[in-house]
Design a protein around this motif. Structure first.
Motif, short mmCIF file in Angstrom:
data_model
loop_
_atom_site.label_atom_id
_atom_site.label_comp_id
_atom_site.label_asym_id
_atom_site.label_seq_id
_atom_site.Cartn_x
_atom_site.Cartn_y
_atom_site.Cartn_z
N GLY C 156 0.83 -1.19 0.00
CA GLY C 156 0.00 0.00 0.00
C GLY C 156 0.87 1.25 0.00
N SER C 157 0.28 2.38 0.35
CA SER C 157 1.05 3.62 0.35
C SER C 157 1.76 3.82 1.68
CB SER C 157 0.13 4.81 0.06
OG SER C 157 -0.76 4.99 1.14
N GLY C 158 1.39 3.02 2.66
CA GLY C 158 2.01 3.16 3.98
C GLY C 158 1.20 4.05 4.90
N PHE C 159 0.42 4.98 4.31
CA PHE C 159 -0.41 5.85 5.14
C PHE C 159 -1.66 5.10 5.56
CE2 PHE C 159 2.14 8.66 2.61
CZ PHE C 159 2.54 9.61 3.53
N ILE C 251 -4.04 -0.52 6.26
CA ILE C 251 -3.03 0.25 5.54
C ILE C 251 -3.62 1.13 4.44
CG2 ILE C 251 -1.01 -1.19 6.01
CD1 ILE C 251 -1.63 -2.61 3.34
N SER C 252 -4.94 1.28 4.41
CA SER C 252 -5.49 2.22 3.43
C SER C 252 -5.70 3.56 4.11
CB SER C 252 -6.81 1.67 2.87
OG SER C 252 -7.80 1.69 3.87
N PRO C 253 -5.51 4.65 3.36
CA PRO C 253 -5.64 5.98 3.96
C PRO C 253 -6.98 6.17 4.65
CG PRO C 253 -4.75 6.15 1.76
CD PRO C 253 -5.09 4.72 1.96
N ALA C 254 -6.96 6.71 5.84
CA ALA C 254 -8.19 6.93 6.59
C ALA C 254 -8.13 8.34 7.17
CB ALA C 254 -8.29 5.89 7.70
#
Lengths: 285, 296, 305
Positions: C156-159, C251-254
């Motif tokens: 994922g993007s890590g954020f 790991i998905s942006p929230a």
């Protein structure tokens, strides 16, 4: 116990004393857009050097704060990235607006990405979520991470007005400051965002759009379309210091020195003008 | 070895490991920050003024502001916190009232900084017309400080055994005299710990100060001791950007080219300042403690 | 005779002082109560506007996941669903607290029961120093160290919530640890001596006596830690990604209540719908911390019985 009381009394009197203030010294407060803040601060310091006992108190807080505070009369100058008319809840007729400089906005990507140029429609499709992989625009097979600015921020409004053509941006990561955006772009492979030109540095790579770069020259000639004005708003019955200071900001002394050094573009250099609806017309001189 | 003894050994090892892990994380963090920042710290950096768009700025005024703001908010919050803690631990016989007050304090501590900051902005800056100033900042920080301070002072007052109180009362001292002459000196080390913790928060707080103490540091003339002049460092009404706010500002919307250097350097200085303050507070606390309790 | 009578009826110096002291301490307490009430009143009055003036349905507010104050639904009410933020806030808070609590309690046991000397010399100062690190610095370490690490390990993007959890874990560790230490220190010495005297091992003493006696204090420490995590804004905002979407995984942006609040407050104009909507988030935060509070009090009460 006596000592404590002495302390309390001296403390209270100190507050009262400072509350009275020095009658000779005069201060005005400018609040709002954090993009205008460094410019106002630098100009304010110079102004104080030239005019003894006049102080410009500059604070950030965002365009929304700047406009609501100048509307309520709590401050002397409200700094804004937008026309006051563009902001809901602001009665622009009660304010006096000044356009103090022009700012260009440029899309940036992670440095490792080997994409240097996008067409305007590709850029639009990336931010609307239609294009999700860099290979669709001639880059590597890498997912695109879109980093947007906070809804309502000045930079985002300008970007959306000039790029998106009323197409909605997709829900994605959002950040509220240029520094943060820069940091994330430099750390995240395949990421794309946009910053105002003064904030562009070596952390990220600027893209060209239709093979045109975001240089001052291209902005002046409107070859680079993503640009907007920075604004200062005052009340109609602003005091003398406020008026003088705004005049000072608009003078060549500031425009050709601080404004240029910060990579903003002086008002007088522009060959085109933009109205509130985004219509661009050449300036006749 | 019997089973409980084996379990005891295993538990001890696990606790050692976990405590060691914490120290490792925290020490790693400290070394990271100091390692990144100390290289930029020099006399010029510590004393000169911040630049708004060119490199080579320092943090002199911000450092002074941080310390001044800390002292100021402590002057306001310590007496109130001590008074409340004394009330809660010594006087409130009615459990309901005390419970209500404790709940109120806990709510206060759980409010996000930004909300307290905006409260401070609308109440102190706008309504009371104090403006963006060090005083507004100190009052807002007091809102933050109080829960932590009251909690730790009350805890330390409660941890004093009741025999001390009874001894005080038996000597014919009133309750209040017992508290001020017997209990507080005895609880002083614990109170100082609480003080240090909340001081750390004051040093590190940014979100609440952005809207109250402001995010600009106008030039200050350190030879001007007239507290009424706006260039005097002692003026309570001048806007005062603190170190933490400065770090936030240069990182979020700063235009200076040496952002990394300034922010890493300022973070390192901030940690050192907290360290020095902690050592100093402990040293002074111990001195007062031995003076008040009479042991040499 | 009269002399004695006068002495008995006139208040002594000591009792006058007692009165003064009591008045002063009550006065201080009143200041706090007034402060809290005005703060709550202030936030409530602003936060309710969105439901009263803009007629947003409270149920929709809590269960819908589209947050856009500028758009309206078929009945002309602004689309305000805070569910993604509520989920995000609870996610990071619970995860961080669950990870941090065992470590904090272990450290507290180490300091009070096992090796107070070493603890006092090493653990205590380090913890006190950490409280003073500004959130911004935590955030930047999060972006430059934690997020890339999460990206490498989990993709994922890590954020996202996971990165937020790690950052918050370190941030609330000092708070929970130092308060747990206080709680365990407050357990009277003779409890331990009694346990040891009947032949309990150190661990038995710790697990069956000290931790039980200190339980209410430990619970308070956890509440304070959770409150800190729930209310933390700047650092979380930097690593969580701030996407107003329901998190699909860790790991998905929230986004969290505070991150949205901090990010947008400066961009909105006081008194408009979008500004009121943010204040309603602040009110929600307040109510949540009230809920936490009473919940933990309830548990603590049950635990001591």
């Amino acid at each position: 116990m006596k000592k404590t009381w002495l302390l309390v009394i001296s403390f209270v009197s100190l507050i009262i004393l400072t509350g009275c203030g020095n009658s000779k010294e005069e201060t005005i407060t400018a609040v709002g857009s954090s993009a205008v803040q460094p410019l106002t601060e630098a100009a304010g310091e110079k102004y104080s050097e030239l005019n003894k006992d006049s102080y410009i108190n500059v604070q950030g807080g965002g365009t929304g704060t700047g406009l609501s505070q100048i509307q309520s009369g709590a401050v002397d100058i409200g700094n804004s990235d937008l026309f006051a008319e563009q902001k809901k809840g602001i009665d622009a007729d009660k304010l006096v607006g000044y356009q103090i400089c022009v700012v260009g906005i440029v899309p940036i990507v992670n440095k490792e990405l080997n994409v240097d140029n996008l067409s305007l429609s590709q850029l639009r499709k990336i931010f609307s979520g239609e294009i999700t992989n860099w290979k669709e625009v001639g880059g590597p097979d890498l997912a695109i991470t879109v980093v947007n600015r906070a809804n309502g921020s000045g930079t985002r409004s300008v970007f959306e007005n000039s790029v998106m053509n009323n197409i909605e941006t997709k829900s994605s990561q959002e950040q509220d400051s240029s520094g943060m955006v820069r940091q994330i772009i430099s750390n995240t492979p395949g990421s794309i965002s946009y910053v105002a030109l003064p904030y562009l540095n070596s952390d990220a790579k600027a893209l060209t759009i239709d093979h045109k770069a975001a240089t001052p020259k291209n902005i002046i000639n409107n070859d680079w379309k993503i640009w907007a004005y920075e604004h200062m708003y005052t009340q109609k019955n602003a005091n003398k210091l406020t008026k003088d200071f705004v005049k000072y900001i608009l003078s060549d002394e500031v425009q050709n020195d601080i404004v240029k050094k910060m990579k903003y573009i002086p008002m007088k250099d522009m060959k085109y003008q933009k109205d509130i609806n985004g219509h661009v017309t050449p300036i006749k001189r | 070895m019997s089973k409980p003894k084996i379990i005891d050994k295993i538990a001890t090892v696990i606790i050692y490991a976990m405590a060691g892990f914490i120290v490792l994380i925290l020490a790693g963090l400290l070394f990271y920050i100091l390692g990144q920042g100390l290289q930029y710290v020099n006399w010029h950096f510590l004393t000169s003024r911040a630049e708004s768009f060119s490199a080579g700025g320092g943090i002199g005024i911000q450092l002074f502001n941080s310390i001044f703001l800390l002292v100021l908010s402590m002057i306001i919050s310590i007496p109130i916190a001590t008074g409340t803690a004394i009330y809660l631990s010594e006087y409130s016989s009615n459990g309901r009232v005390a419970n209500f007050i404790r709940t109120a304090i806990e709510i206060l501590s759980s409010l996000p900084s930004i909300v307290v900051g905006l409260f401070g902005f609308l109440i102190f800056v706008i309504n009371f017309d104090i403006g963006f100033s060090i005083l507004s900042g100190a009052l807002t920080l007091t809102v933050f400080n109080l829960p932590l301070l009251i909690r730790s002072i009350e805890d330390s007052l409660n941890s004093i055994s009741s025999s001390q109180r009874e001894a005080g009362l038996a000597l014919g001292l009133s309750k209040f005299e017992t508290v001020t002459h017997v209990i507080i000196p005895e609880a002083l080390p614990a109170i100082i710990t609480g003080l240090i913790l909340s001081a750390g928060r004051v040093f590190g707080e940014a979100a609440a100060l952005i809207y109250t103490a402001g995010q600009s540091a106008p030039p200050v003339d350190f030879t001007n001791f007239n507290p009424m002049s706006i260039t005097s460092p002692l003026n309570l009404m001048r806007p005062a950007e603190t170190l933490a706010v400065h770090i936030w500002k240069v990182n979020s919307e700063g235009l200076i080219p040496d952002v990394v250097a300034v922010s890493a350097g300022a973070s390192a200085v901030l940690i050192l300042a907290v360290l020095i303050f902690n050592l100093l507070a402990r040293f002074i606390g111990n001195r007062i403690y031995s003076k008040m309790t009479g042991d040499k | 005779m009269d002399n004695i009578k006068a002495k008995l009826t006139v208040k002594s110096k000591s009792s006058k002082r007692e009165m003064n002291g009591k008045i002063i301490s009550m006065f201080c307490t009143t200041i706090i109560v007034v402060l809290v009430i005005s703060l709550i009143g202030f936030i409530a009055s602003k936060g309710i506007a969105i439901f009263v003036v803009d007629k947003v349905n409270i149920f929709d507010f809590l269960t819908h996941s589209v947050w856009s104050a500028d758009k309206t639904d078929s009945q002309g009410r602004p689309l305000l669903g805070a569910l993604p933020m509520i989920v995000g806030s609870f996610g990071v808070t619970f995860l961080a607290t669950i990870i941090a609590t065992p470590f904090a309690v272990a450290a507290a046991i180490f300091m009070t029961e096992i090796s107070p000397k070493l603890g006092n010399k090493v653990l205590q100062p380090v913890i006190e120093l950490l409280v003073g690190i500004p959130s911004v610095v935590y955030g930047f370490i999060g972006v430059s160290v934690v997020v890339p690490l999460v990206r490498k390990m989990f993709g994922g993007s890590g954020f996202g919530i996971l990165a937020g959890t790690f950052v918050l874990f370190v941030m609330i560790l000092p708070t929970i640890t130092s308060m747990s230490i206080d709680a365990l220190k407050a357990v009277p010495r003779h409890y331990r001596e009694a346990a040891l005297a009947v032949g309990a091992t150190r661990w038995q003493t710790i697990s069956r006596v000290v931790l039980k006696a200190g339980a209410p204090g430990l619970f308070t420490a956890v509440v304070f830690g959770m409150a800190r995590a729930f209310g933390e804004a700047l650092a979380v905002q930097m690593v969580i990604g701030n996407a107003m979407l329901l998190p699909q995984n860790l790991i998905s942006p929230a986004s969290t209540l505070t991150s949205v609040l901090t990010m947008n407050m400066g961009n909105t104009v006081m008194g408009t719908t979008s500004n009121n909507a943010l204040w309603s988030l602040a009110l929600l935060l307040l109510l949540m911390s009230l809920l936490f509070n009473s919940l933990v009090k309830f548990i603590a009460k049950k635990g001591t019985l």
